[in-house]
Design a protein around this motif. Structure first.
Motif, PDB file in Angstrom:
ATOM      1  N   MET A 236       0.847  -1.201   0.000  1.00 48.48           N
ATOM      2  CA  MET A 236       0.000   0.000   0.000  1.00 48.48           C
ATOM      3  C   MET A 236       0.890   1.263   0.000  1.00 48.48           C
ATOM      4  SD  MET A 236      -3.247   1.145   0.361  1.00 48.48           S
ATOM      5  CE  MET A 236      -4.247  -0.111   1.148  1.00 48.48           C
ATOM      6  N   PRO A 237       0.708   2.163  -0.970  1.00 44.33           N
ATOM      7  CA  PRO A 237       1.529   3.387  -0.988  1.00 44.33           C
ATOM      8  C   PRO A 237       1.258   4.236   0.255  1.00 44.33           C
ATOM      9  CG  PRO A 237       0.271   3.134  -3.040  1.00 44.33           C
ATOM     10  CD  PRO A 237      -0.242   2.113  -2.073  1.00 44.33           C
ATOM     11  N   SER A 238       2.265   5.025   0.650  1.00 41.29           N
ATOM     12  CA  SER A 238       2.090   5.899   1.815  1.00 41.29           C
ATOM     13  C   SER A 238       1.111   7.027   1.463  1.00 41.29           C
ATOM     14  CB  SER A 238       3.446   6.517   2.188  1.00 41.29           C
ATOM     15  OG  SER A 238       3.866   7.335   1.110  1.00 41.29           O
TER      16      SER A 238
ATOM     17  N   ILE B 277      -9.324   5.692  -5.045  1.00 40.65           N
ATOM     18  CA  ILE B 277      -9.937   4.764  -4.090  1.00 40.65           C
ATOM     19  C   ILE B 277      -9.916   3.341  -4.662  1.00 40.65           C
ATOM     20  CG2 ILE B 277     -12.172   4.128  -3.022  1.00 40.65           C
ATOM     21  CD1 ILE B 277     -10.966   6.467  -1.606  1.00 40.65           C
ATOM     22  N   ALA B 278     -10.272   3.220  -5.944  1.00 43.03           N
ATOM     23  CA  ALA B 278     -10.291   1.891  -6.580  1.00 43.03           C
ATOM     24  C   ALA B 278      -8.898   1.263  -6.541  1.00 43.03           C
ATOM     25  CB  ALA B 278     -10.777   2.019  -8.019  1.00 43.03           C
ATOM     26  N   ALA B 279      -7.876   2.080  -6.822  1.00 47.43           N
ATOM     27  CA  ALA B 279      -6.505   1.558  -6.835  1.00 47.43           C
ATOM     28  C   ALA B 279      -6.071   1.106  -5.445  1.00 47.43           C
ATOM     29  CB  ALA B 279      -5.559   2.632  -7.345  1.00 47.43           C
ATOM     30  N   LEU B 280      -6.486   1.865  -4.414  1.00 49.55           N
ATOM     31  CA  LEU B 280      -6.008   1.576  -3.056  1.00 49.55           C
ATOM     32  C   LEU B 280      -6.770   0.434  -2.381  1.00 49.55           C
ATOM     33  CD1 LEU B 280      -5.567   5.248  -1.776  1.00 49.55           C
ATOM     34  CD2 LEU B 280      -3.746   3.598  -2.181  1.00 49.55           C
ATOM     35  N   TYR B 281      -8.055   0.328  -2.670  1.00 55.66           N
ATOM     36  CA  TYR B 281      -8.861  -0.611  -1.880  1.00 55.66           C
ATOM     37  C   TYR B 281      -9.526  -1.730  -2.670  1.00 55.66           C
ATOM     38  CZ  TYR B 281      -8.096   3.201   1.381  1.00 55.66           C
ATOM     39  OH  TYR B 281      -7.507   4.165   2.154  1.00 55.66           O
ATOM     40  N   PHE B 282      -9.405  -1.753  -3.991  1.00 63.96           N
ATOM     41  CA  PHE B 282     -10.076  -2.813  -4.755  1.00 63.96           C
ATOM     42  C   PHE B 282      -9.087  -3.642  -5.561  1.00 63.96           C
ATOM     43  CE2 PHE B 282     -13.353   0.329  -3.949  1.00 63.96           C
ATOM     44  CZ  PHE B 282     -14.399  -0.455  -3.509  1.00 63.96           C
TER      45      PHE B 282
ATOM     46  N   LEU C 222      -5.303 -11.838 -21.666  1.00 61.90           N
ATOM     47  CA  LEU C 222      -4.917 -12.100 -20.268  1.00 61.90           C
ATOM     48  C   LEU C 222      -5.952 -12.951 -19.521  1.00 61.90           C
ATOM     49  CD1 LEU C 222      -3.622  -8.530 -19.388  1.00 61.90           C
ATOM     50  CD2 LEU C 222      -2.263 -10.612 -19.194  1.00 61.90           C
ATOM     51  N   GLY C 223      -7.178 -13.048 -20.066  1.00 59.74           N
ATOM     52  CA  GLY C 223      -8.215 -13.856 -19.422  1.00 59.74           C
ATOM     53  C   GLY C 223      -9.301 -13.038 -18.758  1.00 59.74           C
ATOM     54  N   GLY C 224      -9.348 -11.757 -19.009  1.00 65.27           N
ATOM     55  CA  GLY C 224     -10.435 -10.926 -18.468  1.00 65.27           C
ATOM     56  C   GLY C 224      -9.936  -9.773 -17.630  1.00 65.27           C
ATOM     57  N   PHE C 225     -10.853  -8.807 -17.329  1.00 64.97           N
ATOM     58  CA  PHE C 225     -10.481  -7.593 -16.617  1.00 64.97           C
ATOM     59  C   PHE C 225     -10.004  -7.893 -15.193  1.00 64.97           C
ATOM     60  CE2 PHE C 225     -11.293  -3.850 -14.006  1.00 64.97           C
ATOM     61  CZ  PHE C 225     -10.644  -2.864 -14.736  1.00 64.97           C
ATOM     62  N   ASP C 226     -10.690  -8.834 -14.520  1.00 66.06           N
ATOM     63  CA  ASP C 226     -10.339  -9.131 -13.118  1.00 66.06           C
ATOM     64  C   ASP C 226      -8.894  -9.609 -13.000  1.00 66.06           C
ATOM     65  OD1 ASP C 226     -12.816  -8.385 -12.367  1.00 66.06           O
ATOM     66  OD2 ASP C 226     -13.627 -10.419 -12.138  1.00 66.06           O
ATOM     67  N   ILE C 227      -8.515 -10.488 -13.933  1.00 67.12           N
ATOM     68  CA  ILE C 227      -7.133 -11.008 -13.885  1.00 67.12           C
ATOM     69  C   ILE C 227      -6.150  -9.866 -14.135  1.00 67.12           C
ATOM     70  CG2 ILE C 227      -5.492 -12.563 -15.047  1.00 67.12           C
ATOM     71  CD1 ILE C 227      -7.917 -14.448 -15.532  1.00 67.12           C
ATOM     72  N   PHE C 228      -6.465  -9.037 -15.148  1.00 66.87           N
ATOM     73  CA  PHE C 228      -5.608  -7.882 -15.476  1.00 66.87           C
ATOM     74  C   PHE C 228      -5.462  -6.984 -14.251  1.00 66.87           C
ATOM     75  CE2 PHE C 228      -6.183  -3.319 -16.674  1.00 66.87           C
ATOM     76  CZ  PHE C 228      -4.931  -3.059 -17.195  1.00 66.87           C
ATOM     77  N   TRP C 229      -6.582  -6.656 -13.600  1.00 63.13           N
ATOM     78  CA  TRP C 229      -6.587  -5.738 -12.448  1.00 63.13           C
ATOM     79  C   TRP C 229      -5.769  -6.318 -11.298  1.00 63.13           C
ATOM     80  CZ3 TRP C 229      -8.027  -0.783 -11.877  1.00 63.13           C
ATOM     81  CH2 TRP C 229      -8.207  -0.279 -10.589  1.00 63.13           C
ATOM     82  N   ASP C 230      -5.975  -7.620 -11.042  1.00 63.64           N
ATOM     83  CA  ASP C 230      -5.274  -8.233  -9.910  1.00 63.64           C
ATOM     84  C   ASP C 230      -3.782  -8.407 -10.164  1.00 63.64           C
ATOM     85  OD1 ASP C 230      -7.619  -8.321  -8.522  1.00 63.64           O
ATOM     86  OD2 ASP C 230      -8.136 -10.368  -9.141  1.00 63.64           O
ATOM     87  N   LEU C 231      -3.406  -8.507 -11.435  1.00 66.06           N
ATOM     88  CA  LEU C 231      -1.984  -8.687 -11.751  1.00 66.06           C
ATOM     89  C   LEU C 231      -1.165  -7.440 -11.439  1.00 66.06           C
ATOM     90  CD1 LEU C 231      -1.896 -10.564 -15.197  1.00 66.06           C
ATOM     91  CD2 LEU C 231      -0.711 -11.244 -13.115  1.00 66.06           C
ATOM     92  N   LEU C 232      -1.771  -6.260 -11.663  1.00 64.44           N
ATOM     93  CA  LEU C 232      -1.003  -5.026 -11.505  1.00 64.44           C
ATOM     94  C   LEU C 232      -0.824  -4.667 -10.029  1.00 64.44           C
ATOM     95  CD1 LEU C 232      -2.599  -2.799 -14.311  1.00 64.44           C
ATOM     96  CD2 LEU C 232      -0.457  -4.050 -14.402  1.00 64.44           C
ATOM     97  N   PRO C 233       0.397  -4.276  -9.632  1.00 59.55           N
ATOM     98  CA  PRO C 233       0.590  -3.832  -8.255  1.00 59.55           C
ATOM     99  C   PRO C 233      -0.183  -2.536  -7.992  1.00 59.55           C
ATOM    100  CG  PRO C 233       2.634  -3.675  -9.525  1.00 59.55           C
ATOM    101  CD  PRO C 233       1.609  -4.243 -10.433  1.00 59.55           C
ATOM    102  N   THR C 234      -0.522  -2.273  -6.713  1.00 59.85           N
ATOM    103  CA  THR C 234      -1.327  -1.096  -6.360  1.00 59.85           C
ATOM    104  C   THR C 234      -0.729   0.199  -6.921  1.00 59.85           C
ATOM    105  OG1 THR C 234      -2.017  -2.180  -4.359  1.00 59.85           O
ATOM    106  CG2 THR C 234      -2.303   0.192  -4.395  1.00 59.85           C
ATOM    107  N   SER C 235       0.597   0.338  -6.763  1.00 60.78           N
ATOM    108  CA  SER C 235       1.221   1.605  -7.195  1.00 60.78           C
ATOM    109  C   SER C 235       1.023   1.835  -8.705  1.00 60.78           C
ATOM    110  CB  SER C 235       2.707   1.614  -6.838  1.00 60.78           C
ATOM    111  OG  SER C 235       3.341   0.555  -7.507  1.00 60.78           O
ATOM    112  N   TRP C 236       0.814   0.750  -9.464  1.00 62.72           N
ATOM    113  CA  TRP C 236       0.617   0.882 -10.912  1.00 62.72           C
ATOM    114  C   TRP C 236      -0.804   1.309 -11.272  1.00 62.72           C
ATOM    115  CZ3 TRP C 236       3.883  -0.737 -15.138  1.00 62.72           C
ATOM    116  CH2 TRP C 236       5.208  -0.921 -14.721  1.00 62.72           C
TER     117      TRP C 236
END
Lengths: 70, 710
Positions: free
Chosen positions: A1-3, A65-70, B219-233
């Motif tokens: 989680m980013p600061s 919000i989506a990036a941080l919590y979903f 990639l197999g769908g949006f959910d897989i794509f979303w979960d693959l990327l790290p939060t900072s990305w």
């Protein structure tokens, strides 16, 4: 989680500093008479401009919000 | 680990699709060349189009300039924040909608430098022309560089033609592309550009979204794509002040402030599109629709290849190696996720969009050349043909030659930018460096009535000198503005230098304006001296000498970028030079503030409208009227409606009218502007002179729609 610094400071800076530019613009065009609010068409454009500002605030907020919590 | 580069991507099917696409686009553009009856049409498309047509034609220009290549590259390196610059253009919209847009339309200027002459003086126009030409040619160079980088992975490393063997190089590819681009812009003109861009705008959005859909499916769908990327990305904005090659605060000042003002106020290509709309209100609609809806969609369209590429590199590093050259990621991903033919279509859409940007810029730069170099020189040499039609024909020919020369200069400009690690950084550096003096000058010109010619010229000269100092002493001068960004010694402060440059240019401009009374006192003292002219020549020569010294300082002196005494001496020299420039311009330029600001600042927009019309404005809102047309034998610029039709439009004799073909889907292509003449009694009929029938390309059996303008 980013600061907090990485997650929210850019957002606050964007709409803080950007907001200063935006609302200065609104004040200047109103003061100079460039926008005449007694005209229906100009009133419409003032509403569009304000809507646009808050539309982008909401857009960035929701994606953050989506990036941080979903 | 070095970067992996690719060659020979694509199949023969892809090449067939690409060649076919380009042929269709060129034929399409050439068809609309017939709508150019004058330089006004060639450059501005005759101020006749509906907002939706311009809004979509801007997509290809905007997306092309903020290209697939550079945003995909940053998306591959940093994620969603790569396209943050697409969503920060709203801050300056009030200034644009109710300041600059009405001024450029109502003052009837044909170029931005012309505004500088009307608002300030011919010398201000000259300096603005020089800076603007540099800006536009640099922009064309960036466009060509991007095009070359997009095309290179498709080509082999070397090839043989007629027994001659040669390597395929970036500059070679760019030269071939420049020749193709030059052909239809030279013969098509602005109407061709608008319609080609309109078609490409749709195709581009479709191609970009298609690529995203194909990528998600791969990639197999949006959910897989979303979960693959790290939060900072997934964050929409970059980290505040790191890394130096991509940080939020630097890019905010470079793109969100300097870039946004530059794009809305100085990009002649974009401004000419707004000037091609039928009215100021239509221009506002086009801009609002574009920024609110098209730019956020475009952000997904241009960045998604990099996001998909990153996701694939996490699960299949053998398919997309993590060290893939960022500038090639778009082509690599498009090839992986799409089948032969589809890949060709996506690549054709990409390159055509980039060409749209470049051709718009070439057309715009040619407009600046004709208006601000060619015509003033002819007037000065007294060779200007008083016969407007004959002169216009000559200018149209010169505009076409200018387009070819500008294309060549654009190719040469690539040499300045090709050594940056990515196109994104090259563009960032370009924007931070070239836009601030013009941005400050045009902005203060519009919104500050006290801003004088002496102040604008001093801000150009003094501002540029301080910017050169900043480039030579970044650790001392730009560092105080760096918001904690680490200085990269190879390319110091590529983005945040925009803040420093804006501050120094504004600072010089404000100080020069606030000291106007002092300058006038000094000038009147000099004028009292018998040798006043010689004193002024000396002052001007000294200021010029100091400025030339600054421009070439790093070439003939070894500067110590950390030396404080050196910087103090340099700053004192800038201060002295700025003072001399301010005194010199105050002495030589006659300036009447009332005359030079009426109708040319945000404080007198109503007056500007009145000057545009030539009489009192009629703002009463009327209806649109559907009419048949008949020919009238007259040379006057008047059209004649019935009394009842004029009453419906709430129009009076002498008001301005816009008449278009009633088929709305034409978007104003067949239309004209004129003035209401004396009314007649035949309801539903308008009498038109021959010139307006030709201008509007009206057809005998088609209804027309008329509306009062003002």
């Amino acid at each position: 989680m980013p600061s907090f610094f990485d997650a929210w400071l850019p957002f606050i800076y964007l709409y803080g500093v950007g907001g200063i530019f935006f609302f200065s613009g609104i004040i200047i065009i109103k003061k100079s008479g460039a926008i005449n609010l007694s005209k229906k068409r100009n009133k419409f454009w003032l509403r569009v401009m304000l809507f646009g500002f808050f539309y982008f605030v909401a857009l960035h907020f929701l994606v953050n919000i989506a990036a941080l919590y979903f | 680990m070095g970067q992996e580069t690719f060659h020979n991507i694509g199949t023969s099917t892809d090449w067939i699709v690409m060649v076919a696409y380009f042929m269709v686009i060129m034929l399409f553009g050439s068809y609309f060349g017939k709508y150019n009856r004058s330089t006004k049409d060639f450059f501005f498309g005759g101020r006749r189009f509906a907002w939706w047509l311009i809004a979509f034609s801007i997509v290809a220009t905007g997306v092309g300039s903020h290209s697939f290549v550079k945003y995909s590259a940053k998306a591959f390196e940093h994620g969603f924040s790569s396209t943050m610059t697409y969503i920060n253009d709203w801050f300056f919209i009030p200034f644009f909608f109710f300041g600059w847009l009405p001024i450029i339309v109502y003052s009837k200027i044909r170029s931005i430098p012309e505004y500088f002459e009307k608002r300030f003086s011919p010398s201000a126009r000259f300096l603005a022309t020089m800076l603007l030409l540099l800006y536009m040619i640099g922009y064309i160079g960036i466009g060509f560089l991007t095009l070359g980088k997009a095309a290179l992975p498709l080509l082999p490393e070397n090839m043989s033609i007629l027994g001659m063997h040669f390597d395929v190089t970036l500059m070679g590819v760019i030269t071939v592309i420049a020749i193709i681009t030059g052909i239809y812009i030279t013969f098509g003109g602005q109407t061709a550009v608008i319609f080609t861009d309109l078609m490409q705008g749709f195709i581009l959005l479709f191609a970009g979204l298609l690529l995203f859909a194909l990528g998600l499916s791969y990639l197999g769908g949006f959910d897989i794509f979303w979960d693959l990327l790290p939060t900072s990305w997934k964050m929409p904005l970059a980290k505040f002040n790191e890394p130096s090659s991509f940080n939020f605060v630097g890019i905010f000042w470079q793109d969100g402030v300097a870039g946004s003002i530059g794009f809305l106020f100085l990009n002649m290509g974009l401004i000419m599109r707004f000037m091609a709309t039928k009215s100021v209100n239509e221009g506002r609609k086009a801009a609002a629709f574009n920024v609110l809806f098209m730019l956020p969609i475009s952000a997904i369209v241009v960045g998604n290849a990099g996001w998909i590429g990153k996701a694939i590199s996490l699960v299949q590093p053998d398919v997309v190696p993590p060290n893939t050259s960022p500038d090639q990621i778009f082509v690599v991903v498009a090839n992986i996720v799409s089948s032969p033919g589809v890949f060709g279509f996506i690549m054709a859409a990409l390159t055509a969009a980039l060409m749209s940007t470049v051709d718009t810029l070439i057309n715009a730069t040619a407009a600046i050349y004709i208006n601000d170099v060619h015509r003033p020189i002819k007037v000065w040499l007294k060779k200007y043909d008083e016969d407007a039609r004959s002169e216009d024909k000559h200018e149209l020919a010169s505009a076409r030659v200018a387009s070819m020369i500008i294309t060549t200069l654009g190719v040469l400009a690539v040499l300045v930018f090709r050594d940056f690690p990515t196109v994104y950084e090259a563009h960032g550096f370009f924007h931070s460096t070239l836009t601030p003096p013009l941005v400050v000058a045009v902005f203060l010109g519009i919104f500050w009535r006290k801003f004088t010619p002496a102040a604008v010229i001093t801000s150009f000269v003094g501002g540029v000198a301080l910017m050169i100092l900043g480039a030579n002493f970044p650790g001392l001068l730009i560092a105080p503005f760096d918001h904690g960004i680490r200085m990269d010694t190879a390319h110091p402060y590529s983005y945040i230098r925009a803040l420093y440059n804006l501050v120094v240019c504004s600072g010089v401009a404000i100080i020069a304006t606030l000291t106007t009374t002092g300058q006038r006192k000094i000038v009147s003292n000099i004028k009292a001296n018998d040798n006043s002219k010689y004193i002024m020549y000396f002052i001007t020569a000294l200021a010029t000498l100091i400025f030339v010294g600054f421009v070439f300082s790093s070439s003939f002196i070894t500067l110590d970028s950390e030396s404080i005494p050196e910087i103090i001496v340099m700053l004192l020299a800038v201060f002295l030079m700025s003072a001399l420039v301010a005194i010199s311009t105050t002495y030589f330029i006659k300036y009447d503030q009332r005359e030079k600001t009426t109708g040319l600042t945000a404080w007198s927009i109503a007056k500007a409208k009145e000057m545009f019309k030539g009489s009192k404005v009629n703002d009463e809102e009327g209806e649109k009227v559907k009419v048949n047309w008949k020919r009238k034998d007259t040379d006057k610029d008047l059209v004649f409606f019935s009394k009842n039709d004029m009453a419906k439009m709430k129009a009076n004799t002498g008001d301005l009218v816009y008449i278009s073909d009633a088929r709305k889907w034409l978007g104003g292509l067949k239309s004209t502007h004129s003035t209401f003449g004396e009314p007649h009694e035949e309801d539903g009929i308008v009498y038109l002179p021959e010139e307006h029938i030709k201008q509007g390309q009206f057809l005998e059996d088609r209804y027309l729609l008329a509306e009062k303008e003002m």
